[in-house]
Design a protein around this motif. Structure first.
Motif, short mmCIF file in Angstrom:
data_model
loop_
_atom_site.label_atom_id
_atom_site.label_comp_id
_atom_site.label_asym_id
_atom_site.label_seq_id
_atom_site.Cartn_x
_atom_site.Cartn_y
_atom_site.Cartn_z
N LYS A 1 0.83 -1.20 0.00
CA LYS A 1 0.00 0.00 0.00
C LYS A 1 0.86 1.26 0.00
O LYS A 1 0.47 2.29 -0.53
CB LYS A 1 -0.95 -0.01 1.19
CG LYS A 1 -2.05 -1.07 1.03
CD LYS A 1 -3.08 -1.03 2.09
CE LYS A 1 -4.06 0.08 1.97
NZ LYS A 1 -4.95 0.11 0.83
N ARG A 2 2.05 1.17 0.57
CA ARG A 2 2.94 2.32 0.67
C ARG A 2 3.70 2.58 -0.63
O ARG A 2 3.93 3.74 -0.99
CB ARG A 2 3.92 2.12 1.82
CG ARG A 2 4.72 3.36 2.19
CD ARG A 2 5.61 3.11 3.38
NE ARG A 2 6.75 2.28 3.07
CZ ARG A 2 7.85 2.69 2.44
NH1 ARG A 2 7.95 3.92 2.03
NH2 ARG A 2 8.85 1.85 2.22
N THR A 3 4.09 1.54 -1.36
CA THR A 3 5.03 1.74 -2.46
C THR A 3 4.57 1.33 -3.86
O THR A 3 5.14 1.78 -4.84
CB THR A 3 6.34 0.96 -2.18
OG1 THR A 3 6.07 -0.44 -2.20
CG2 THR A 3 6.96 1.35 -0.85
N VAL A 4 3.58 0.47 -3.97
CA VAL A 4 3.22 -0.06 -5.29
C VAL A 4 2.23 0.87 -5.99
O VAL A 4 1.21 1.23 -5.41
CB VAL A 4 2.66 -1.50 -5.16
CG1 VAL A 4 2.22 -2.03 -6.51
CG2 VAL A 4 3.72 -2.42 -4.55
N PRO A 5 2.52 1.25 -7.25
CA PRO A 5 1.65 2.19 -7.97
C PRO A 5 0.37 1.53 -8.49
O PRO A 5 0.27 1.14 -9.65
CB PRO A 5 2.55 2.68 -9.12
CG PRO A 5 3.48 1.55 -9.37
CD PRO A 5 3.72 0.89 -8.03
N ILE A 6 -0.57 1.40 -7.59
CA ILE A 6 -1.92 0.93 -7.92
C ILE A 6 -2.88 1.98 -7.39
O ILE A 6 -2.79 2.36 -6.22
CB ILE A 6 -2.21 -0.45 -7.31
CG1 ILE A 6 -1.26 -1.50 -7.90
CG2 ILE A 6 -3.67 -0.85 -7.53
CD1 ILE A 6 -1.36 -2.86 -7.27
N TRP A 7 -3.78 2.45 -8.26
CA TRP A 7 -4.67 3.53 -7.91
C TRP A 7 -6.09 3.03 -7.76
O TRP A 7 -6.53 2.14 -8.48
CB TRP A 7 -4.59 4.63 -8.96
CG TRP A 7 -3.19 5.14 -9.07
CD1 TRP A 7 -2.58 6.06 -8.27
CD2 TRP A 7 -2.21 4.72 -10.02
NE1 TRP A 7 -1.27 6.24 -8.66
CE2 TRP A 7 -1.01 5.43 -9.74
CE3 TRP A 7 -2.20 3.82 -11.08
CZ2 TRP A 7 0.15 5.27 -10.49
CZ3 TRP A 7 -1.04 3.64 -11.83
CH2 TRP A 7 0.10 4.37 -11.53
N LYS A 8 -6.81 3.65 -6.83
CA LYS A 8 -8.17 3.23 -6.51
C LYS A 8 -9.14 4.40 -6.65
O LYS A 8 -8.88 5.49 -6.15
CB LYS A 8 -8.20 2.68 -5.07
CG LYS A 8 -9.57 2.32 -4.56
CD LYS A 8 -9.50 1.68 -3.19
CE LYS A 8 -9.20 2.66 -2.09
NZ LYS A 8 -9.32 2.07 -0.75
N LYS A 9 -10.25 4.13 -7.31
CA LYS A 9 -11.31 5.12 -7.42
C LYS A 9 -12.54 4.55 -6.73
O LYS A 9 -12.95 3.43 -7.00
CB LYS A 9 -11.63 5.42 -8.89
CG LYS A 9 -12.57 6.59 -9.08
CD LYS A 9 -12.68 6.95 -10.56
CE LYS A 9 -13.39 8.27 -10.74
NZ LYS A 9 -13.43 8.67 -12.17
N GLU A 10 -13.12 5.35 -5.82
CA GLU A 10 -14.32 4.94 -5.10
C GLU A 10 -15.54 5.56 -5.77
O GLU A 10 -15.55 6.76 -6.06
CB GLU A 10 -14.27 5.38 -3.63
CG GLU A 10 -13.22 4.66 -2.83
CD GLU A 10 -13.22 5.03 -1.35
OE1 GLU A 10 -13.80 6.08 -0.97
OE2 GLU A 10 -12.62 4.28 -0.58
N PHE A 11 -16.55 4.74 -6.01
CA PHE A 11 -17.80 5.20 -6.59
C PHE A 11 -18.88 5.14 -5.52
O PHE A 11 -19.20 4.06 -5.02
CB PHE A 11 -18.20 4.32 -7.78
CG PHE A 11 -17.29 4.46 -8.96
CD1 PHE A 11 -17.62 5.33 -9.99
CD2 PHE A 11 -16.12 3.74 -9.04
CE1 PHE A 11 -16.79 5.47 -11.09
CE2 PHE A 11 -15.28 3.87 -10.12
CZ PHE A 11 -15.61 4.74 -11.16
N TYR A 12 -19.42 6.32 -5.19
CA TYR A 12 -20.51 6.43 -4.23
C TYR A 12 -21.82 6.58 -4.99
O TYR A 12 -21.84 6.63 -6.22
CB TYR A 12 -20.31 7.63 -3.31
CG TYR A 12 -18.93 7.72 -2.69
CD1 TYR A 12 -18.51 6.79 -1.75
CD2 TYR A 12 -18.05 8.74 -3.05
CE1 TYR A 12 -17.25 6.87 -1.18
CE2 TYR A 12 -16.79 8.82 -2.47
CZ TYR A 12 -16.39 7.90 -1.56
OH TYR A 12 -15.15 7.97 -1.00
#
Length: 136
Positions: A114-125
């Motif tokens: 979670k600190r170093t790996v370039p993975i992005w998250k988008k939350e849909f409400y």
């Protein structure tokens, strides 16, 4: 080492990879989509990654764990794509002869990922969507 970015996590595959006759401990962390965040109802999450860089960083995290603890096997798996509440999105796992190393290393893997790996998250409400900074 089992290092993957895929669209679906197969928990049995990961366990089969991690388990072996020398293991007195197999520790697996499975992160899932929850149905709420910041007081809002979450409909889904979307994950994106620059796979070549993400896989390279996941490998570095796994190698760092292997240097710190006497591990028999290591797995780091993350999904990309859209996932609904309840679906698995990340798995870290290790096996070792003893439980202390297994617990500590598994926690290290998810924290470092979670600190170093370039993975992005988008939350849909229900009323909006926002990109969430994966690297605080």
């Amino acid at each position: 080492m089992l290092i993957k970015i895929i669209d679906h996590i197969d928990i049995q595959e990961a366990y089969k990879y991690l388990n072996n006759d020398g293991a007195g401990a197999v520790n697996v962390f499975l992160g899932t989509v929850r149905d709420n965040s910041k007081g809002k109802k979450v409909r889904q999450l979307a994950f994106e990654a620059y796979e070549p860089m993400a896989l390279k960083e996941m490998q570095k995290v796994a190698e760092a764990a292997a240097e710190r603890w006497p591990l028999l096997a290591i797995a780091i798996i993350h999904v990309t794509g859209t996932k609904k509440p309840g679906e698995a999105v990340v798995l870290t796992g290790v096996s070792s002869a003893h439980r202390d190393a297994s617990f500590e290393a598994c926690r290290f893997l998810i924290d470092e990922l979670k600190r170093t790996v370039p993975i992005w998250k988008k939350e849909f409400y229900e009323d909006e969507s926002v990109w969430v900074n994966a690297h605080p």
